[in-house]
Design an enzyme around this catalytic site. Structure first.
Site, PDB file in Angstrom:
ATOM      1  N   CYS A  93       0.813  -1.228   0.000  1.00 30.68           N
ATOM      2  CA  CYS A  93       0.000   0.000   0.000  1.00 30.68           C
ATOM      3  C   CYS A  93       0.843   1.273   0.000  1.00 30.68           C
ATOM      4  CB  CYS A  93      -0.931   0.007   1.202  1.00 30.68           C
ATOM      5  SG  CYS A  93      -2.015  -1.419   1.249  1.00 30.68           S
ATOM      6  N   CYS A 217     -13.930   0.239   6.636  1.00 28.07           N
ATOM      7  CA  CYS A 217     -12.927  -0.277   5.681  1.00 28.07           C
ATOM      8  C   CYS A 217     -12.817   0.606   4.452  1.00 28.07           C
ATOM      9  CB  CYS A 217     -13.338  -1.661   5.186  1.00 28.07           C
ATOM     10  SG  CYS A 217     -13.592  -2.873   6.476  1.00 28.07           S
ATOM     11  N   SER A 218     -11.609   0.688   3.905  1.00 30.60           N
ATOM     12  CA  SER A 218     -11.448   1.247   2.560  1.00 30.60           C
ATOM     13  C   SER A 218     -11.956   0.181   1.580  1.00 30.60           C
ATOM     14  CB  SER A 218      -9.978   1.565   2.296  1.00 30.60           C
ATOM     15  OG  SER A 218      -9.180   0.423   2.530  1.00 30.60           O
ATOM     16  N   ILE A 220     -12.302  -1.817  -2.396  1.00 25.71           N
ATOM     17  CA  ILE A 220     -11.511  -2.318  -3.524  1.00 25.71           C
ATOM     18  C   ILE A 220     -11.737  -1.313  -4.669  1.00 25.71           C
ATOM     19  CG2 ILE A 220     -11.315  -4.235  -5.183  1.00 25.71           C
ATOM     20  CD1 ILE A 220     -10.553  -5.125  -2.385  1.00 25.71           C
ATOM     21  N   LYS A 340     -10.724   5.668   2.647  1.00 30.47           N
ATOM     22  CA  LYS A 340     -12.066   5.204   3.012  1.00 30.47           C
ATOM     23  C   LYS A 340     -13.111   5.518   1.952  1.00 30.47           C
ATOM     24  CE  LYS A 340     -15.635   3.753   4.849  1.00 30.47           C
ATOM     25  NZ  LYS A 340     -16.034   3.505   3.480  1.00 30.47           N
ATOM     26  N   HIS A 344      -9.030   3.131  -2.663  1.00 31.56           N
ATOM     27  CA  HIS A 344      -7.663   2.701  -2.341  1.00 31.56           C
ATOM     28  C   HIS A 344      -7.128   1.751  -3.431  1.00 31.56           C
ATOM     29  CE1 HIS A 344      -4.156   1.560  -0.191  1.00 31.56           C
ATOM     30  NE2 HIS A 344      -4.660   0.705   0.670  1.00 31.56           N
TER      31      HIS A 344
HETATM   32  N1  COA Z   1     -17.350   1.136   2.345  1.00 29.35           N
HETATM   33  C1  COA Z   1     -18.638   1.375   1.999  1.00 29.35           C
HETATM   34  N2  COA Z   1     -19.321   0.672   1.100  1.00 29.35           N
HETATM   35  C2  COA Z   1     -18.674  -0.357   0.514  1.00 29.35           C
HETATM   36  C3  COA Z   1     -17.341  -0.668   0.806  1.00 29.35           C
HETATM   37  C4  COA Z   1     -16.670   0.121   1.759  1.00 29.35           C
HETATM   38  N3  COA Z   1     -15.423  -0.135   2.097  1.00 29.35           N
HETATM   39  N4  COA Z   1     -16.973  -1.728   0.069  1.00 29.35           N
HETATM   40  C5  COA Z   1     -18.021  -2.067  -0.687  1.00 29.35           C
HETATM   41  N5  COA Z   1     -19.055  -1.235  -0.413  1.00 29.35           N
HETATM   42  C6  COA Z   1     -20.404  -1.276  -0.991  1.00 29.35           C
HETATM   43  C7  COA Z   1     -20.322  -1.341  -2.507  1.00 29.35           C
HETATM   44  O1  COA Z   1     -20.397  -0.033  -3.045  1.00 29.35           O
HETATM   45  C8  COA Z   1     -21.524  -2.169  -2.848  1.00 29.35           C
HETATM   46  O2  COA Z   1     -22.651  -1.353  -2.947  1.00 29.35           O
HETATM   47  P1  COA Z   1     -23.596  -1.476  -4.238  1.00 29.35           P
HETATM   48  O3  COA Z   1     -24.092  -2.904  -4.215  1.00 29.35           O
HETATM   49  O4  COA Z   1     -24.638  -0.436  -3.986  1.00 29.35           O
HETATM   50  O5  COA Z   1     -22.703  -1.189  -5.395  1.00 29.35           O
HETATM   51  C9  COA Z   1     -21.723  -3.079  -1.673  1.00 29.35           C
HETATM   52  O6  COA Z   1     -21.014  -2.505  -0.580  1.00 29.35           O
HETATM   53  C10 COA Z   1     -21.221  -4.473  -1.941  1.00 29.35           C
HETATM   54  O7  COA Z   1     -19.904  -4.362  -2.453  1.00 29.35           O
HETATM   55  P2  COA Z   1     -18.926  -5.598  -2.499  1.00 29.35           P
HETATM   56  O8  COA Z   1     -17.710  -5.192  -3.244  1.00 29.35           O
HETATM   57  O9  COA Z   1     -19.675  -6.794  -2.999  1.00 29.35           O
HETATM   58  O10 COA Z   1     -18.592  -5.813  -0.958  1.00 29.35           O
HETATM   59  P3  COA Z   1     -17.708  -6.938  -0.336  1.00 29.35           P
HETATM   60  O11 COA Z   1     -18.385  -7.430   0.886  1.00 29.35           O
HETATM   61  O12 COA Z   1     -17.257  -7.928  -1.356  1.00 29.35           O
HETATM   62  O13 COA Z   1     -16.372  -6.099   0.089  1.00 29.35           O
HETATM   63  C11 COA Z   1     -14.989  -5.249   1.798  1.00 29.35           C
HETATM   64  C12 COA Z   1     -16.394  -5.246   1.175  1.00 29.35           C
HETATM   65  C13 COA Z   1     -14.946  -4.267   2.954  1.00 29.35           C
HETATM   66  C14 COA Z   1     -14.670  -6.646   2.318  1.00 29.35           C
HETATM   67  C15 COA Z   1     -13.967  -4.838   0.679  1.00 29.35           C
HETATM   68  O14 COA Z   1     -14.262  -3.534   0.243  1.00 29.35           O
HETATM   69  C16 COA Z   1     -12.549  -4.904   1.149  1.00 29.35           C
HETATM   70  O15 COA Z   1     -11.924  -5.949   1.042  1.00 29.35           O
HETATM   71  N6  COA Z   1     -11.989  -3.784   1.691  1.00 29.35           N
HETATM   72  C17 COA Z   1     -10.653  -3.760   2.287  1.00 29.35           C
HETATM   73  C18 COA Z   1      -9.584  -3.589   1.242  1.00 29.35           C
HETATM   74  C19 COA Z   1      -8.218  -3.685   1.879  1.00 29.35           C
HETATM   75  O16 COA Z   1      -7.968  -4.518   2.743  1.00 29.35           O
HETATM   76  N7  COA Z   1      -7.294  -2.858   1.432  1.00 29.35           N
HETATM   77  C20 COA Z   1      -5.959  -2.839   1.981  1.00 29.35           C
HETATM   78  C21 COA Z   1      -5.972  -2.126   3.262  1.00 29.35           C
HETATM   79  S1  COA Z   1      -4.459  -2.278   4.162  1.00 29.35           S
END
Ligand code: COA
Length: 398
Positions: A93, A217-218, A220, A340, A344
């Site tokens: 990152c 969470c941030s 994808i 966020k 990211h």
């Molecule tokens: N904050 C707010 N809303 C989020 C979000 C977030 N972080 N991530 C996804 N959403 C929303 C999407 O917009 C989507 O809405 P929509 O259906 O209206 O389009 C809905 O949630 C479903 O999205 P999806 O991608 O299927 O969610 P998911 O459950 O597969 O993933 C997380 C959610 C949090 C697990 C994923 O965003 C993630 O892995 N984040 C962390 C990334 C990370 O670790 N980065 C490195 C950091 S060190």
């Protein structure tokens, strides 16, 4: 002893820009790369391909998500340049700010005059491989395999910070509410069209890794960003508004995963990187007018307020609760929407932070402009806060 590079002339940022962040199924990887470079070039008055002597590409996982390696050469091809130095940087990152620091050092050394640093990631079309890319950042052999991922690692930090300092669930959510509010003012942010969110929505979102929920969470993200640096004494050839890199600091914990870190709630490597940058710039935390910090999870931003010296240890929760880091607060943090809510895209993140502070210091941040911003800070981390890069920028020459 090495030469004290802080004594030679400062390096200037003459161009910086980001692409639209979010789901970018409209472009290929190489098109996104070219778009990011074009965004930065568009902010420079004039630059010829032959001016660019250094090319740094910040990319964390193209081998996994787009089946492409050797992206340094890809970038030279897309930009039509033949630089003296070409390098691809992978530091998870924190790849983007590490690439900037490497380019800064090459310019300081006199090896090159001008460099472009391009960072990007394309993740949303291939979430399985994007997740694999994230899960192999911690120690795969001893930790990831047993369920320690970014979410669960930062969840442990959140739980421990709550226990040690009384940080509350509500304070975590206030970080998300602030950063979504800023993203609503940034058209390039992934969640721009979501608009402001309520505290209730942030607090009651579905659980990801207790106590961190979806709004902690941030996301994808697909996106790119680029920065153009040059020697301070020739900066005016490229722009009337150079932004000066006054301080640069980097520090690492000798740890791949979470088990060898001294503390998960007090980031000693961040304190060290920040100290280097403050001392080089000859400024104090109270001199900072605006900051972009690495809010990969809401708890991270709270710990960063403390370890960057914006507030005393243990009072990060109170800092957000008192509104200090809001756009109208004493030290606005993550005016872009942060990781966020702006998004990211791993390789682009450190560069996007520098692009945001550059536009703030140039007075070009539109609805999210901080009044009279003169000195800005960027902080980019990787792993379980095991690697940190801090830059201090100013719109005034030393
Ligand atoms: N904050 C707010 N809303 C989020 C979000 C977030 N972080 N991530 C996804 N959403 C929303 C999407 O917009 C989507 O809405 P929509 O259906 O209206 O389009 C809905 O949630 C479903 O999205 P999806 O991608 O299927 O969610 P998911 O459950 O597969 O993933 C997380 C959610 C949090 C697990 C994923 O965003 C993630 O892995 N984040 C962390 C990334 C990370 O670790 N980065 C490195 C950091 S060190």
């Amino acid at each position: 002893m090495g030469k004290d590079i802080s004594m030679s002339s400062d390096v200037a940022i003459v161009g910086a820009g980001i692409t639209k962040f979010g789901k970018r199924h409209d472009v290929t990887y190489r098109e996104l790369l070219a778009e990011a470079a074009a965004e930065a070039i568009a902010t420079v008055d004039e630059i010829r391909p032959s001016d660019i002597e250094g090319l740094y590409v910040s990319a964390s996982m193209p081998e996994l998500t787009v089946d492409q390696a050797h992206v340094g050469n890809l970038a030279a091809q897309e930009l039509g340049i033949t630089p003296k130095i070409v390098s691809r940087i992978e530091m998870a990152c924190s790849s983007g700010s590490t690439a900037v620091r490497n380019a800064w050092a090459a310019i300081k050394s006199g090896l090159i005059d001008t460099a472009i640093i391009v960072g990007l990631e394309k993740m949303t079309h291939n979430p399985q491989m994007a997740n694999k890319g994230l899960c192999i950042v911690p120690d795969v052999e001893y930790e990831s395999i047993n369920g320690i991922t970014a979410y669960s690692g930062f969840a442990l930090a959140a739980r421990k910070h709550m226990q040690e300092y009384g940080t509350t669930r509500e304070q975590l959510s206030l970080v998300a509410v602030k950063n979504h509010s800023n993203a609503a003012k940034n058209e390039k942010a992934q969640f721009h069209s979501m608009g402001e969110i309520t505290l209730e929505k942030a607090m009651n979102a579905r659980m990801v890794s207790d106590p961190l929920n979806l709004f902690d969470c941030s996301p994808i993200t697909d996106g790119g960003a680029a920065v153009i640096l040059t020697r301070g004494d020739i900066a005016k050839e490229f722009t009337d508004q150079p932004i000066w890199i006054r301080g640069s600091g980097q520090s690492i914990e000798p740890s791949l995963g979470i088990s060898n870190i001294r503390s998960i709630t007090e980031w000693h490597a961040l304190k060290k990187a920040a100290k280097q940058a403050y001392e080089m710039a000859n400024v104090k935390p109270s001199d900072i007018d605006v900051a972009e910090t690495h809010d990969c999870f809401t708890i991270a931003e709270i710990i960063e307020y403390e370890d960057l010296g914006f507030t005393k240890k243990g009072t990060g929760g109170k800092f957000i609760e008192d509104g200090e880091s809001r756009l109208d607060g004493s030290l606005p943090v993550n005016t872009s929407g942060g990781l966020k809510a702006k998004g990211h895209p791993i390789g682009a993140t450190g560069l996007a932070q520098i692009a945001e502070i550059t536009s703030q210091l140039r007075g070009q941040a539109g609805k999210r402009q901080v009044d009279d911003a003169k000195i800005g800070l960027t902080h980019n981390l990787a792993g379980f806060a095991t690697h940190h890069v801090v830059h201090i920028l100013s719109n005034e020459a030393r």
